[in-house]
Design a protein around this motif. Structure first.
Motif, PDB file in Angstrom:
ATOM      1  N   ALA A 150      67.893 -25.985  20.587  1.00 35.85           N
ATOM      2  CA  ALA A 150      68.261 -25.386  19.302  1.00 35.85           C
ATOM      3  C   ALA A 150      67.842 -26.290  18.149  1.00 35.85           C
ATOM      4  O   ALA A 150      67.321 -25.826  17.118  1.00 35.85           O
ATOM      5  CB  ALA A 150      69.763 -25.124  19.248  1.00 35.85           C
ATOM      6  N   LEU A 151      68.053 -27.588  18.310  1.00 37.95           N
ATOM      7  CA  LEU A 151      67.666 -28.528  17.261  1.00 37.95           C
ATOM      8  C   LEU A 151      66.154 -28.569  17.103  1.00 37.95           C
ATOM      9  O   LEU A 151      65.641 -28.590  15.971  1.00 37.95           O
ATOM     10  CB  LEU A 151      68.204 -29.921  17.590  1.00 37.95           C
ATOM     11  N   ALA A 152      65.427 -28.586  18.217  1.00 42.08           N
ATOM     12  CA  ALA A 152      63.960 -28.597  18.156  1.00 42.08           C
ATOM     13  C   ALA A 152      63.443 -27.380  17.407  1.00 42.08           C
ATOM     14  O   ALA A 152      62.517 -27.482  16.588  1.00 42.08           O
ATOM     15  CB  ALA A 152      63.378 -28.643  19.571  1.00 42.08           C
ATOM     16  N   GLU A 153      64.040 -26.233  17.658  1.00 38.99           N
ATOM     17  CA  GLU A 153      63.632 -25.010  16.957  1.00 38.99           C
ATOM     18  C   GLU A 153      63.887 -25.136  15.456  1.00 38.99           C
ATOM     19  O   GLU A 153      63.062 -24.735  14.632  1.00 38.99           O
ATOM     20  CB  GLU A 153      64.389 -23.815  17.534  1.00 38.99           C
ATOM     21  N   ALA A 154      65.028 -25.717  15.110  1.00 40.93           N
ATOM     22  CA  ALA A 154      65.359 -25.886  13.695  1.00 40.93           C
ATOM     23  C   ALA A 154      64.425 -26.875  13.008  1.00 40.93           C
ATOM     24  O   ALA A 154      64.207 -26.796  11.794  1.00 40.93           O
ATOM     25  CB  ALA A 154      66.804 -26.360  13.555  1.00 40.93           C
ATOM     26  N   LEU A 155      63.851 -27.793  13.789  1.00 45.83           N
ATOM     27  CA  LEU A 155      62.942 -28.795  13.234  1.00 45.83           C
ATOM     28  C   LEU A 155      61.491 -28.332  13.201  1.00 45.83           C
ATOM     29  O   LEU A 155      60.618 -29.075  12.766  1.00 45.83           O
ATOM     30  CB  LEU A 155      63.049 -30.098  14.041  1.00 45.83           C
ATOM     31  N   GLY A 156      61.243 -27.127  13.698  1.00 45.07           N
ATOM     32  CA  GLY A 156      59.881 -26.601  13.641  1.00 45.07           C
ATOM     33  C   GLY A 156      59.347 -26.060  14.935  1.00 45.07           C
ATOM     34  O   GLY A 156      58.383 -25.297  14.948  1.00 45.07           O
ATOM     35  N   GLY A 157      59.922 -26.482  16.062  1.00 49.41           N
ATOM     36  CA  GLY A 157      59.578 -25.895  17.351  1.00 49.41           C
ATOM     37  C   GLY A 157      58.361 -26.440  18.048  1.00 49.41           C
ATOM     38  O   GLY A 157      58.095 -26.074  19.192  1.00 49.41           O
ATOM     39  N   ASP A 158      57.590 -27.323  17.390  1.00 46.53           N
ATOM     40  CA  ASP A 158      56.392 -27.844  18.051  1.00 46.53           C
ATOM     41  C   ASP A 158      56.739 -29.066  18.892  1.00 46.53           C
ATOM     42  O   ASP A 158      57.910 -29.446  19.038  1.00 46.53           O
ATOM     43  CB  ASP A 158      55.310 -28.174  17.017  1.00 46.53           C
ATOM     44  N   LEU A 159      55.715 -29.711  19.466  1.00 43.43           N
ATOM     45  CA  LEU A 159      55.952 -30.850  20.344  1.00 43.43           C
ATOM     46  C   LEU A 159      56.647 -31.984  19.611  1.00 43.43           C
ATOM     47  O   LEU A 159      57.579 -32.614  20.137  1.00 43.43           O
ATOM     48  CB  LEU A 159      54.624 -31.345  20.941  1.00 43.43           C
ATOM     49  N   ASP A 160      56.207 -32.276  18.385  1.00 43.35           N
ATOM     50  CA  ASP A 160      56.852 -33.335  17.620  1.00 43.35           C
ATOM     51  C   ASP A 160      58.333 -33.032  17.396  1.00 43.35           C
ATOM     52  O   ASP A 160      59.185 -33.934  17.446  1.00 43.35           O
ATOM     53  CB  ASP A 160      56.154 -33.512  16.271  1.00 43.35           C
ATOM     54  N   ALA A 161      58.632 -31.770  17.140  1.00 45.08           N
ATOM     55  CA  ALA A 161      60.025 -31.370  16.933  1.00 45.08           C
ATOM     56  C   ALA A 161      60.841 -31.555  18.209  1.00 45.08           C
ATOM     57  O   ALA A 161      61.986 -32.014  18.168  1.00 45.08           O
ATOM     58  CB  ALA A 161      60.087 -29.916  16.476  1.00 45.08           C
ATOM     59  N   ARG A 162      60.246 -31.220  19.342  1.00 36.88           N
ATOM     60  CA  ARG A 162      60.956 -31.380  20.613  1.00 36.88           C
ATOM     61  C   ARG A 162      61.181 -32.851  20.936  1.00 36.88           C
ATOM     62  O   ARG A 162      62.247 -33.232  21.443  1.00 36.88           O
ATOM     63  CB  ARG A 162      60.192 -30.683  21.734  1.00 36.88           C
ATOM     64  N   LEU A 163      60.194 -33.684  20.640  1.00 37.59           N
ATOM     65  CA  LEU A 163      60.361 -35.115  20.870  1.00 37.59           C
ATOM     66  C   LEU A 163      61.455 -35.687  19.965  1.00 37.59           C
ATOM     67  O   LEU A 163      62.288 -36.488  20.401  1.00 37.59           O
ATOM     68  CB  LEU A 163      59.037 -35.840  20.614  1.00 37.59           C
ATOM     69  N   ALA A 164      61.451 -35.272  18.710  1.00 35.50           N
ATOM     70  CA  ALA A 164      62.471 -35.741  17.770  1.00 35.50           C
ATOM     71  C   ALA A 164      63.860 -35.287  18.197  1.00 35.50           C
ATOM     72  O   ALA A 164      64.824 -36.065  18.183  1.00 35.50           O
ATOM     73  CB  ALA A 164      62.159 -35.232  16.363  1.00 35.50           C
ATOM     74  N   ALA A 165      63.971 -34.026  18.593  1.00 41.48           N
ATOM     75  CA  ALA A 165      65.267 -33.486  19.007  1.00 41.48           C
ATOM     76  C   ALA A 165      65.813 -34.241  20.209  1.00 41.48           C
ATOM     77  O   ALA A 165      67.010 -34.544  20.279  1.00 41.48           O
ATOM     78  CB  ALA A 165      65.136 -31.995  19.321  1.00 41.48           C
ATOM     79  N   ILE A 168      67.191 -37.560  18.976  1.00 42.11           N
ATOM     80  CA  ILE A 168      68.401 -37.400  18.165  1.00 42.11           C
ATOM     81  C   ILE A 168      69.610 -37.095  19.049  1.00 42.11           C
ATOM     82  O   ILE A 168      70.679 -37.711  18.898  1.00 42.11           O
ATOM     83  CB  ILE A 168      68.200 -36.280  17.127  1.00 42.11           C
ATOM     84  N   ILE A 169      69.457 -36.150  19.960  1.00 40.86           N
ATOM     85  CA  ILE A 169      70.571 -35.785  20.839  1.00 40.86           C
ATOM     86  C   ILE A 169      70.979 -36.973  21.698  1.00 40.86           C
ATOM     87  O   ILE A 169      72.172 -37.208  21.941  1.00 40.86           O
ATOM     88  CB  ILE A 169      70.197 -34.581  21.715  1.00 40.86           C
ATOM     89  N   ALA A 170      70.005 -37.761  22.154  1.00 42.12           N
ATOM     90  CA  ALA A 170      70.315 -38.942  22.964  1.00 42.12           C
ATOM     91  C   ALA A 170      71.121 -39.959  22.161  1.00 42.12           C
ATOM     92  O   ALA A 170      72.092 -40.546  22.670  1.00 42.12           O
ATOM     93  CB  ALA A 170      69.029 -39.572  23.483  1.00 42.12           C
TER      94      ALA A 170
END
Length: 214
Positions: A150-165, A168-170
């Motif tokens: 959900a956070l990755a989607e809110a951040l843009g949904g691309d690979l960079d967003a998934r890595l950031a999410a 952050i969750i960790a």
């Protein structure tokens, strides 16, 4: 952590009032979950069969499974409403990491159980049940995955967003777990709190710097 006791999630935003049917549905979830957690705390998660939970809650076993597909969900219902919390916090924010930092610090200030900085006996008992039961830990990981998605989607949904999410969750999980472990070991909230604030400031600061470098 959506029960009406110390685990209730606190937010600064107001949500639309649910209709009567939705309120009834939520009340059913809450009552069954509360009954189950009470039994699990008394005798242990593995020692209480689902049929006994259903009987104590005054519903049939098939009805219980319509609400809670797995036994573990009876416990994890209390944290399910946090899955989209980080995504809600970053929505429309120019600096998502700073928004989450402020949100986490506000949670520490009000002793939100999700930050681990809470010594209410019921909160400590719930976390001991959760972290001390392997099947609950495994099921909780699925909640974490959904929060990350959900956070990755809110951040843009691309690979960079998934890595950031994922990072952050960790960070949020590790900070909260460290706070809980210290308090569960007998440290006072008042003693842990200043270090918890410093740790959060440091962790989110480093995280922001890493993500800014891309």
């Amino acid at each position: 952590m959506g029960e009406s006791q110390p685990h209730e999630r606190e937010t600064g935003s107001r949500e639309p009032e649910p209709g009567l049917r939705e309120r009834k549905r939520r009340r059913m979830y809450q009552e069954v979950s509360d009954t189950a957690v009470r039994l699990f705390l008394e005798r242990g998660f593995d020692a209480v069969p689902v049929a006994e939970v259903a009987e104590a809650a005054g519903i049939s076993k098939p009805t219980l499974f319509r609400y809670f597909p797995a036994k573990e969900d009876l416990v994890l219902h209390r944290i399910a409403d946090h899955e989209a919390e980080s995504a809600r916090v970053v929505a429309g924010e120019p600096d998502p990491v700073d928004a989450l930092r402020r949100h986490f610090l506000a949670g520490l200030e009000r002793r939100d159980p999700v930050t681990g900085l809470n010594d209410h006996p019921q909160v400590l008992a719930f976390h001991t049940l959760l972290y001390g039961t392997p099947s609950l830990v495994a099921r909780a990981y699925r909640h974490q995955e959904r929060a990350e998605a959900a956070l990755a989607e809110a951040l843009g949904g691309d690979l960079d967003a998934r890595l950031a999410a994922g990072q952050i969750i960790a960070v949020q999980r590790i900070l909260a777990l460290d706070n809980w472990r210290r308090i569960a070991a007998g440290e006072k909230v008042a003693d842990v709190a200043p270090e918890a604030v410093r740790a959060a400031q440091r962790a989110f600061g480093r995280l922001g710097a890493v993500l800014a470098r891309g």
